[in-house]
Design a protein around this motif. Structure first.
Motif, PDB file in Angstrom:
ATOM      1  N   ILE A  48       3.127  17.970  11.491  1.00 58.97           N
ATOM      2  CA  ILE A  48       3.944  16.980  10.795  1.00 58.97           C
ATOM      3  C   ILE A  48       3.447  16.776   9.368  1.00 58.97           C
ATOM      4  O   ILE A  48       4.211  16.431   8.473  1.00 58.97           O
ATOM      5  CB  ILE A  48       3.941  15.632  11.564  1.00 58.97           C
ATOM      6  N   GLY A  49       2.171  17.037   9.143  1.00 57.91           N
ATOM      7  CA  GLY A  49       1.593  16.866   7.810  1.00 57.91           C
ATOM      8  C   GLY A  49       2.168  17.797   6.768  1.00 57.91           C
ATOM      9  O   GLY A  49       1.974  17.580   5.568  1.00 57.91           O
ATOM     10  N   VAL A  52       5.647  17.037   3.467  1.00 53.50           N
ATOM     11  CA  VAL A  52       5.074  16.123   2.473  1.00 53.50           C
ATOM     12  C   VAL A  52       6.128  15.336   1.688  1.00 53.50           C
ATOM     13  O   VAL A  52       5.804  14.335   1.047  1.00 53.50           O
ATOM     14  CB  VAL A  52       4.161  16.891   1.494  1.00 53.50           C
ATOM     15  N   ASN A  53       7.379  15.782   1.697  1.00 59.12           N
ATOM     16  CA  ASN A  53       8.427  15.072   0.965  1.00 59.12           C
ATOM     17  C   ASN A  53       9.344  14.273   1.882  1.00 59.12           C
ATOM     18  O   ASN A  53      10.399  13.788   1.452  1.00 59.12           O
ATOM     19  CB  ASN A  53       9.258  16.073   0.158  1.00 59.12           C
ATOM     20  N   LEU A  54       8.919  14.103   3.114  1.00 59.69           N
ATOM     21  CA  LEU A  54       9.737  13.379   4.098  1.00 59.69           C
ATOM     22  C   LEU A  54       9.833  11.900   3.743  1.00 59.69           C
ATOM     23  O   LEU A  54       8.837  11.237   3.455  1.00 59.69           O
ATOM     24  CB  LEU A  54       9.124  13.539   5.490  1.00 59.69           C
ATOM     25  N   GLY A  63       9.432  10.055  24.860  1.00 57.99           N
ATOM     26  CA  GLY A  63       8.258   9.909  25.716  1.00 57.99           C
ATOM     27  C   GLY A  63       6.980  10.047  24.903  1.00 57.99           C
ATOM     28  O   GLY A  63       5.908  10.344  25.435  1.00 57.99           O
ATOM     29  N   LEU A  64       7.096   9.824  23.591  1.00 58.20           N
ATOM     30  CA  LEU A  64       5.976   9.984  22.662  1.00 58.20           C
ATOM     31  C   LEU A  64       4.846   9.012  22.992  1.00 58.20           C
ATOM     32  O   LEU A  64       5.065   7.811  23.122  1.00 58.20           O
ATOM     33  CB  LEU A  64       6.476   9.740  21.232  1.00 58.20           C
ATOM     34  N   SER A  65       3.622   9.546  23.141  1.00 59.76           N
ATOM     35  CA  SER A  65       2.477   8.703  23.482  1.00 59.76           C
ATOM     36  C   SER A  65       1.382   8.718  22.427  1.00 59.76           C
ATOM     37  O   SER A  65       0.431   7.940  22.501  1.00 59.76           O
ATOM     38  CB  SER A  65       1.875   9.142  24.828  1.00 59.76           C
ATOM     39  N   TYR A  66       1.504   9.618  21.449  1.00 59.68           N
ATOM     40  CA  TYR A  66       0.444   9.732  20.439  1.00 59.68           C
ATOM     41  C   TYR A  66       1.023  10.269  19.139  1.00 59.68           C
ATOM     42  O   TYR A  66       1.840  11.199  19.141  1.00 59.68           O
ATOM     43  CB  TYR A  66      -0.674  10.659  20.943  1.00 59.68           C
ATOM     44  N   ILE A  67       0.582   9.679  18.029  1.00 61.66           N
ATOM     45  CA  ILE A  67       0.984  10.139  16.700  1.00 61.66           C
ATOM     46  C   ILE A  67      -0.246  10.709  16.018  1.00 61.66           C
ATOM     47  O   ILE A  67      -1.233   9.985  15.795  1.00 61.66           O
ATOM     48  CB  ILE A  67       1.584   8.984  15.872  1.00 61.66           C
ATOM     49  N   SER A  68      -0.231  11.961  15.694  1.00 61.22           N
ATOM     50  CA  SER A  68      -1.406  12.621  15.130  1.00 61.22           C
ATOM     51  C   SER A  68      -1.761  12.066  13.755  1.00 61.22           C
ATOM     52  O   SER A  68      -0.912  11.565  13.018  1.00 61.22           O
ATOM     53  CB  SER A  68      -1.177  14.134  15.042  1.00 61.22           C
ATOM     54  N   ASP A  69      -3.040  12.201  13.406  1.00 57.07           N
ATOM     55  CA  ASP A  69      -3.545  11.659  12.146  1.00 57.07           C
ATOM     56  C   ASP A  69      -2.859  12.269  10.926  1.00 57.07           C
ATOM     57  O   ASP A  69      -2.820  11.661   9.855  1.00 57.07           O
ATOM     58  CB  ASP A  69      -5.052  11.905  12.041  1.00 57.07           C
ATOM     59  N   GLU A  70      -2.311  13.463  11.092  1.00 51.72           N
ATOM     60  CA  GLU A  70      -1.711  14.163   9.947  1.00 51.72           C
ATOM     61  C   GLU A  70      -0.495  13.451   9.382  1.00 51.72           C
ATOM     62  O   GLU A  70      -0.048  13.776   8.271  1.00 51.72           O
ATOM     63  CB  GLU A  70      -1.341  15.596  10.354  1.00 51.72           C
ATOM     64  N   ILE A  71       0.005  12.460  10.075  1.00 56.98           N
ATOM     65  CA  ILE A  71       1.163  11.729   9.544  1.00 56.98           C
ATOM     66  C   ILE A  71       0.808  10.994   8.258  1.00 56.98           C
ATOM     67  O   ILE A  71       1.681  10.679   7.448  1.00 56.98           O
ATOM     68  CB  ILE A  71       1.731  10.744  10.596  1.00 56.98           C
TER      69      ILE A  71
END
Length: 345
Positions: A48-49, A52-54, A63-71
């Motif tokens: 997801i990192g 960069v222009n999102l 069912g998302l349980s975790y958002i990675s640090d790269e956000i």
């Protein structure tokens, strides 16, 4: 959210995805809006990192349980929607607050039992939706969310709201419905821009009189104990001999030395409350008459406020809050139909 060109927006909802397809990653720097709802992305990929222009990202119903640090690399991100997932406070990166352009966060329908403290460190936030979670409290640090305009906390397990809510001077809509609230802080009066206040389906027994200072357009009170209170006889428990004696001591200003009176009686006498009737010199301890005062609310409708008198025959000589000059009918003669309309409207 601003309108984006179709070339910069990708809608991959309902595509049975569990990760990002390679063709999407190849165009990651072009994409400004990404719709990924109703897939099977249980963990937001580290890739997801690359986007960069999102500006807008929708991850609802995965069912998302975790958002990675790269956000945290999405420095342009303004809107993050992740409704109806399995997120909790441990699912967010500790550095989530570095997304200082983020204005809209929607985490409704998740498993948050604690208010995400990262959000209180983001003064850029304008709209926060945390409805239908498991929140049990709101932190005092909410006072730092000074740019907040909409706060949705309906459908949680809240029993109280901190006084610091009064610091959110830009708030226009506050939703606290479907909780377990019994009262509200008087500091709500500081929310001078508030237009919508939703309180239905709670356990509220009394409203702070300061609420009449608000210029609300919408006020929802239905399905609270205070509704039944105003269509039934109010409670009065005859005072005990102890209370009668205490009332005489207080109203007659009888002098006594603390060294001559048992400590528990000293504390009891110190707990006396004055009757709200300004022409009454009476006091009460626990046996009081609960009296409802309907006050005019911005010329739109009447709001019920609860006040306490020392006895049923002690009616106030003047209103707790002044009625408008256009309201001519006596308060005690308000028809029940009108009461229901006020309370349920």
């Amino acid at each position: 959210m601003e309108t984006l060109d179709s070339e910069a927006s990708d809608d991959l909802s309902y595509c049975d995805l569990d990760s990002f397809p390679e063709v999407l990653l190849e165009r990651s720097k072009e994409i400004q809006s990404l719709q990924l709802s109703h897939n099977q992305i249980t963990i937001l990929p580290r890739s997801i990192g690359a986007f960069v222009n999102l500006i807008a990202l929708d991850l609802s119903n995965n069912g998302l349980s975790y958002i990675s640090d790269e956000i945290i690399h999405l420095k342009q991100l303004k809107t993050l929607i992740a409704r109806n997932n399995a997120l909790d406070q441990a699912a967010l990166p500790k550095e989530f607050a570095v997304l200082n352009n983020l204005e809209v966060v929607n985490f409704s329908g998740n498993n948050f039992s604690q208010f995400p403290l990262q959000l209180t460190q983001m003064p850029s936030l304008r709209r926060v939706y945390l409805g239908s979670n498991r929140l049990q409290s709101v932190p005092n640090d909410i006072k730092f969310m000074i740019g907040l305009e909409i706060l949705y906390l309906g459908g949680n397990n809240l029993t109280e709201i901190p006084a610091e809510i009064g610091h959110l001077s830009q708030l226009t809509a506050l939703n606290l419905c479907d909780n377990k609230l019994q009262s509200l802080p008087p500091t709500l009066m500081n929310l001078q821009k508030l237009q919508s206040l939703s309180l239905h389906n709670n356990s509220i027994c009394v409203l702070p009189q300061e609420i009449v200072a608000l210029d609300l357009v919408e006020l929802s009170l239905r399905n609270n104990p205070l509704v039944a209170r105003f269509v039934q006889d109010l409670v009065y428990k005859p005072p005990s001999l102890l209370e009668l004696a205490g009332r005489v001591l207080k109203t007659k200003a009888v002098q006594y030395e603390e060294s001559e009176v048992p400590r528990n009686l000293v504390d009891y006498l110190a707990s006396a409350q004055s009757c709200v009737n300004p022409r009454c010199k009476g006091v009460y301890f626990t046996s009081r008459w609960e009296h409802v005062k309907f006050v005019d609310f911005c010329g739109k409708y009447r709001v019920p406020l609860l006040q306490y008198l020392c006895a049923p025959n002690c009616t106030p000589a003047s209103p707790l809050v002044s009625l408008s000059s256009s309201d001519s009918e006596p308060e005690d003669d308000i028809p029940v139909v009108k009461m229901k309309k006020v309370l349920l409207g």
